[in-house]
Scaffold this active site. Structure first.
Site, PDB file in Angstrom:
ATOM      1  CE  LYS A 119     130.988  48.679  85.091  1.00 44.50           C
ATOM      2  NZ  LYS A 119     131.752  49.880  85.509  1.00 44.50           N
ATOM      3  CG  HIS A 155     133.896  44.852  83.685  1.00 45.27           C
ATOM      4  ND1 HIS A 155     134.911  45.665  84.120  1.00 45.27           N
ATOM      5  CD2 HIS A 155     133.264  45.557  82.717  1.00 45.27           C
ATOM      6  CE1 HIS A 155     134.894  46.801  83.445  1.00 45.27           C
ATOM      7  NE2 HIS A 155     133.907  46.753  82.581  1.00 45.27           N
ATOM      8  CE1 TYR A 183     136.149  50.310  83.442  1.00 47.14           C
ATOM      9  CE2 TYR A 183     134.958  51.868  84.803  1.00 47.14           C
ATOM     10  CZ  TYR A 183     134.982  50.967  83.762  1.00 47.14           C
ATOM     11  OH  TYR A 183     133.833  50.731  83.052  1.00 47.14           O
ATOM     12  CG  ASP A 217     129.903  52.540  86.059  1.00 44.89           C
ATOM     13  OD1 ASP A 217     129.092  51.623  86.284  1.00 44.89           O
ATOM     14  OD2 ASP A 217     130.911  52.402  85.335  1.00 44.89           O
TER      15      ASP A 217
END
Length: 264
Positions: free
Chosen positions: A81, A112, A56, A51
């Site tokens: 996402k 997200h 990120y 994930d």
């Protein structure tokens, strides 16, 4: 150490011919070489669900670890996402994610957060088209309410396959879980340990009973409740420990006792 592939034996259905592994490896706050190494260790330990997210900033490291692992691509469930501030740039963002991850499709693409607090219907329409084109096998959302999910369904006829939300024993919400299942939405929990009271006597007592640690008890609770869990760590021993949960089983009364921590 968990046997390679064992984690894939516990899954939740996403469609008649596809399932999502109930244990995934989360990568939030992991970056650079640390992210690449952690994902490598996770794959070695038996995780088959990764994930990540555009936000990120580590999709390239996740992709590199996957490529270098030697694990066949079709054995690993990959999620990323779309950030809410990328509304209007969905296709560009998707292509960037595919390129960074080094894959030709995603197993799951999530919105997200609700864009500007809305359901994001226009973005969802793009997600639906990407799924039809085979760039994404499954589409879902993160941090959505049931009302927002219902709006997506009513406007497009397509219900999100997954809703990824913060979930731990103190955040157990039976109505949300049952409402999601009535809609055919799989609940996926993130931050399983951060909000939990790791010194709670119920959890420590169960850990002592089964010769496990509290995070392992929490992961096992997720699995037996059919909630996808994505623990994250940069430490090899914790990565391995968090998936070492297949040699014990909580009783129905013990599951209920953990559920009730949300009311404490």
């Amino acid at each position: 150490m968990t046997d390679i592939g064992l984690s894939s034996q516990l899954t939740a259905p996403l469609s008649p011919d596809a399932r999502i592994p109930l244990i995934g490896f989360g990568t939030w706050q992991l970056s650079g070489d640390e992210a690449r190494q952690a994902v490598s260790w996770a794959l070695e330990a038996g995780y088959r669900h990764l994930d990540t997210a555009t936000g990120y900033g580590n999709e390239d490291q996740v992709g590199a670890a996957l490529r270098d692992s030697g694990v066949p691509r079709d054995e690993v469930f990959v999620t990323t996402k779309l950030p809410p501030d990328h509304v209007g740039r969905e296709r560009q963002t998707l292509q960037e994610s595919l390129d960074k991850l080094g894959v030709d499709h995603l197993d799951l693409w999530l919105i997200h957060w609700p864009p500007n607090g809305t359901a994001g219907v226009e973005s969802w329409k793009v997600f639906v088209e990407a799924q039809k084109e085979g760039l994404v096998r499954h589409i879902g959302v993160s941090n959505y309410s049931l009302d927002q999910i219902d709006e997506l369904t009513s406007q497009t006829g397509v219900t999100p396959a997954v809703n990824q939300i913060k979930w731990s024993p103190v955040q157990f919400d039976r109505d949300l879980l049952e409402g999601s299942r009535e809609r055919g939405v799989v609940v996926e929990g993130y931050s399983p340990f951060r909000a939990a009271k790791l010194d709670d006597p119920v959890l420590t007592g169960l850990a002592d009973k089964y010769g496990k640690n509290v995070p392992q008890v929490i992961v096992r609770w997720h699995l037996q409740r059919g909630v996808v869990v994505i623990p994250k760590s940069a430490k090899r021993e914790r990565i391995e420990s968090n998936i070492d949960v297949f040699d014990f089983e909580l009783s129905a009364d013990e599951l209920t006792a953990i559920d009730n921590l949300s009311e404490a």
